[in-house]
Design a protein around this motif. Structure first.
Motif, mmCIF file in Angstrom:
data_model
loop_
_atom_site.group_PDB
_atom_site.id
_atom_site.type_symbol
_atom_site.label_atom_id
_atom_site.label_comp_id
_atom_site.label_asym_id
_atom_site.label_seq_id
_atom_site.Cartn_x
_atom_site.Cartn_y
_atom_site.Cartn_z
ATOM 1 N N ASN A 105 41.233 48.984 23.390
ATOM 2 C CA ASN A 105 40.714 47.718 22.872
ATOM 3 C C ASN A 105 40.534 46.722 24.020
ATOM 4 O O ASN A 105 41.273 45.750 24.157
ATOM 5 N N LEU A 106 39.538 47.009 24.882
ATOM 6 C CA LEU A 106 39.299 46.188 26.070
ATOM 7 C C LEU A 106 38.172 45.202 25.805
ATOM 8 O O LEU A 106 37.156 45.545 25.203
ATOM 9 N N SER A 107 38.323 43.998 26.301
ATOM 10 C CA SER A 107 37.303 42.960 26.156
ATOM 11 C C SER A 107 36.962 42.414 27.548
ATOM 12 O O SER A 107 37.823 41.871 28.247
ATOM 13 N N ILE A 108 35.723 42.587 27.968
ATOM 14 C CA ILE A 108 35.314 42.166 29.315
ATOM 15 C C ILE A 108 35.384 40.643 29.433
ATOM 16 O O ILE A 108 34.786 39.906 28.649
ATOM 17 N N VAL A 109 36.144 40.184 30.436
ATOM 18 C CA VAL A 109 36.252 38.747 30.701
ATOM 19 C C VAL A 109 35.686 38.386 32.066
ATOM 20 O O VAL A 109 35.519 37.207 32.388
ATOM 21 N N TYR A 110 35.388 39.399 32.891
ATOM 22 C CA TYR A 110 34.882 39.138 34.244
ATOM 23 C C TYR A 110 34.217 40.398 34.761
ATOM 24 O O TYR A 110 34.671 41.517 34.478
ATOM 25 N N GLN A 111 33.127 40.236 35.519
ATOM 26 C CA GLN A 111 32.429 41.367 36.112
ATOM 27 C C GLN A 111 32.136 41.089 37.579
ATOM 28 O O GLN A 111 31.852 39.943 37.963
ATOM 29 N N SER A 112 32.198 42.140 38.400
ATOM 30 C CA SER A 112 31.857 42.031 39.816
ATOM 31 C C SER A 112 31.463 43.402 40.329
ATOM 32 O O SER A 112 31.942 44.430 39.830
ATOM 33 N N SER A 113 30.597 43.439 41.329
ATOM 34 C CA SER A 113 30.251 44.715 41.963
ATOM 35 C C SER A 113 31.240 45.084 43.052
ATOM 36 O O SER A 113 31.183 46.183 43.598
ATOM 37 N N LEU A 114 32.165 44.175 43.387
ATOM 38 C CA LEU A 114 33.127 44.402 44.469
ATOM 39 C C LEU A 114 34.510 44.712 43.906
ATOM 40 O O LEU A 114 35.078 43.924 43.151
ATOM 41 N N ALA A 115 35.056 45.862 44.296
ATOM 42 C CA ALA A 115 36.413 46.209 43.892
ATOM 43 C C ALA A 115 37.410 45.178 44.408
ATOM 44 O O ALA A 115 38.386 44.831 43.735
ATOM 45 N N GLU A 116 37.161 44.658 45.594
ATOM 46 C CA GLU A 116 38.067 43.666 46.179
ATOM 47 C C GLU A 116 38.126 42.411 45.310
ATOM 48 O O GLU A 116 39.189 41.814 45.122
ATOM 49 N N GLY A 117 36.987 42.028 44.753
ATOM 50 C CA GLY A 117 36.970 40.872 43.864
ATOM 51 C C GLY A 117 37.739 41.128 42.588
ATOM 52 O O GLY A 117 38.484 40.261 42.104
ATOM 53 N N LEU A 118 37.582 42.327 42.014
ATOM 54 C CA LEU A 118 38.326 42.672 40.806
ATOM 55 C C LEU A 118 39.827 42.723 41.093
ATOM 56 O O LEU A 118 40.643 42.310 40.265
ATOM 57 N N LYS A 119 40.190 43.226 42.266
ATOM 58 C CA LYS A 119 41.614 43.312 42.618
ATOM 59 C C LYS A 119 42.255 41.920 42.638
ATOM 60 O O LYS A 119 43.343 41.715 42.065
ATOM 61 N N HIS A 120 41.613 40.961 43.267
ATOM 62 C CA HIS A 120 42.192 39.623 43.357
ATOM 63 C C HIS A 120 42.263 38.958 41.985
ATOM 64 O O HIS A 120 43.206 38.202 41.708
ATOM 65 N N MET A 121 41.304 39.233 41.122
ATOM 66 C CA MET A 121 41.375 38.714 39.764
ATOM 67 C C MET A 121 42.539 39.338 39.003
ATOM 68 O O MET A 121 43.227 38.649 38.223
ATOM 69 N N ALA A 122 42.786 40.620 39.225
ATOM 70 C CA ALA A 122 43.917 41.289 38.571
ATOM 71 C C ALA A 122 45.243 40.734 39.084
ATOM 72 O O ALA A 122 46.171 40.478 38.303
ATOM 73 N N VAL A 123 45.351 40.543 40.398
ATOM 74 C CA VAL A 123 46.576 39.974 40.980
ATOM 75 C C VAL A 123 46.836 38.585 40.404
ATOM 76 O O VAL A 123 47.990 38.207 40.128
ATOM 77 N N ALA A 124 45.768 37.823 40.185
ATOM 78 C CA ALA A 124 45.903 36.467 39.645
ATOM 79 C C ALA A 124 46.209 36.456 38.151
ATOM 80 O O ALA A 124 46.415 35.389 37.568
ATOM 81 N N GLY A 125 46.223 37.641 37.526
ATOM 82 C CA GLY A 125 46.643 37.732 36.132
ATOM 83 C C GLY A 125 45.549 37.552 35.102
ATOM 84 O O GLY A 125 45.831 37.208 33.951
ATOM 85 N N HIS A 126 44.303 37.814 35.498
ATOM 86 C CA HIS A 126 43.195 37.581 34.573
ATOM 87 C C HIS A 126 42.840 38.780 33.708
ATOM 88 O O HIS A 126 42.000 38.659 32.806
ATOM 89 N N GLY A 127 43.425 39.949 33.970
ATOM 90 C CA GLY A 127 43.108 41.110 33.155
ATOM 91 C C GLY A 127 43.448 42.404 33.861
ATOM 92 O O GLY A 127 44.086 42.411 34.923
#
Length: 313
Positions: A223-245
């Protein structure tokens, strides 16, 4: 007139099928057809008889074919000669790679025991998957380094390309952590709740499709709901570290963050996927240094395979 048009023409001669030829050239069929038409416009005559299946060459096409073959050979021969005359000291071996592999894999690999001892001059172009492939097919780089998986989308399986496996990685699902080191998100939320999902944008293509493969193999719907998209894995990693998903990321990208307690893998091995790291090249069109590097990598790969077979026996 472009060299790519001549190579397109030779591909349609080899396959006699527009769809197959377009796939081999890693472009869409409409784009491939437009390029053949552009060549015919430049020549001033129809080269391909599209009324038959498989397609045939017209009289003009048959006349054009041997000259076209010679022109393509001569252009690559000229390029190689010019590079060789320039001398080894001025030659660059050019790579195109996904951002993640350029940052986390290439610096270690290029100085590993699997590489020649002699120093190399290299340049790196980082891009998304499709742009990397386009760079190689159009001759703008010597090598492409990218991910590959047997059940994923095919990578340069047709046409004059060859590849070697030079490493492994794994796609893993990760979450940020709370103050006690526990995952901020789990895959078992309260009924009706959705798990915030950090996704690759469509442009990235390849990793996104591998994630779709992982999700299709899951025993239960996620049950996943997209809250952010990026073509860069590095960008997704920092969003995950910041607790966004939560996000699926290459292990090579998140290994340090997991070790430091900034991220944690969730979902277990069943929601992860091992990937090959492969290097691709266009057969026989490289500079002297690029050819020497490929020969060394092929010999190293063969020795490693022979060693594995011996151990198995």
């Amino acid at each position: 007139m472009e060299l790519a048009w001549l190579e397109d023409f030779l591909e349609i001669v080899a396959t006699r099928n527009f769809s197959t030829a377009a796939s081999a050239r890693n472009i869409s069929q409409p784009a491939f057809s437009r390029r053949i038409k552009s060549l015919e416009t430049w020549v001033g005559a129809s080269l391909v008889d599209r009324s038959t299946y498989p397609v045939r060459l017209t009289s003009a096409g048959n006349m054009f074919l041997p000259r076209c073959q010679e022109m393509v050979r001569e252009m690559y021969r000229l390029r190689t000669d010019c590079r060789n005359v320039a001398g080894a000291s001025s030659q660059l071996i050019t790579f195109a790679s996904l951002h993640t592999l350029a940052i986390y894999f290439f610096p270690t690999w290029v100085h590993s025991p699997d590489m020649p001892n002699a120093p190399m001059r290299t340049s790196m172009h980082t891009a998304d998957f499709l742009e990397c492939i386009e760079h190689l097919t159009s001759g703008r780089c010597d090598f492409v380094i990218t991910y590959d998986h047997p059940d994923g989308p095919p990578v340069l399986e047709a046409g004059p390309f060859e590849s070697l496996q030079i490493g492994k990685d794994r796609l893993v699902l990760v979450s940020g952590v709370d103050s006690s080191g526990q995952p901020l998100f789990t895959l078992d939320p309260a009924e009706g709740d959705e798990v915030p999902y950090l996704a690759y944008s469509w442009n990235d293509g390849y990793l996104g499709k591998l994630i779709s493969l992982i999700r299709s193999r899951s025993r239960r719907p996620l049950n996943l709901s997209i809250v952010y998209q990026s073509s860069l894995a590095e960008g997704l990693k920092h969003m995950a570290v910041a607790g966004h998903g939560v996000a699926w990321l290459p292990q090579i990208c998140v290994r340090k963050s997991i070790a430091q307690g900034e991220l944690v893998q969730i979902g277990g091995q069943q929601l992860s996927l091992e990937m090959e790291i492969r290097i691709f090249r266009r057969t026989g069109s490289g500079s002297r240094d690029a050819e020497a590097l490929w020969k060394f990598l092929a010999q190293t790969s063969e020795r490693r395979l022979d060693g594995a077979i011996s151990i198995a026996r």
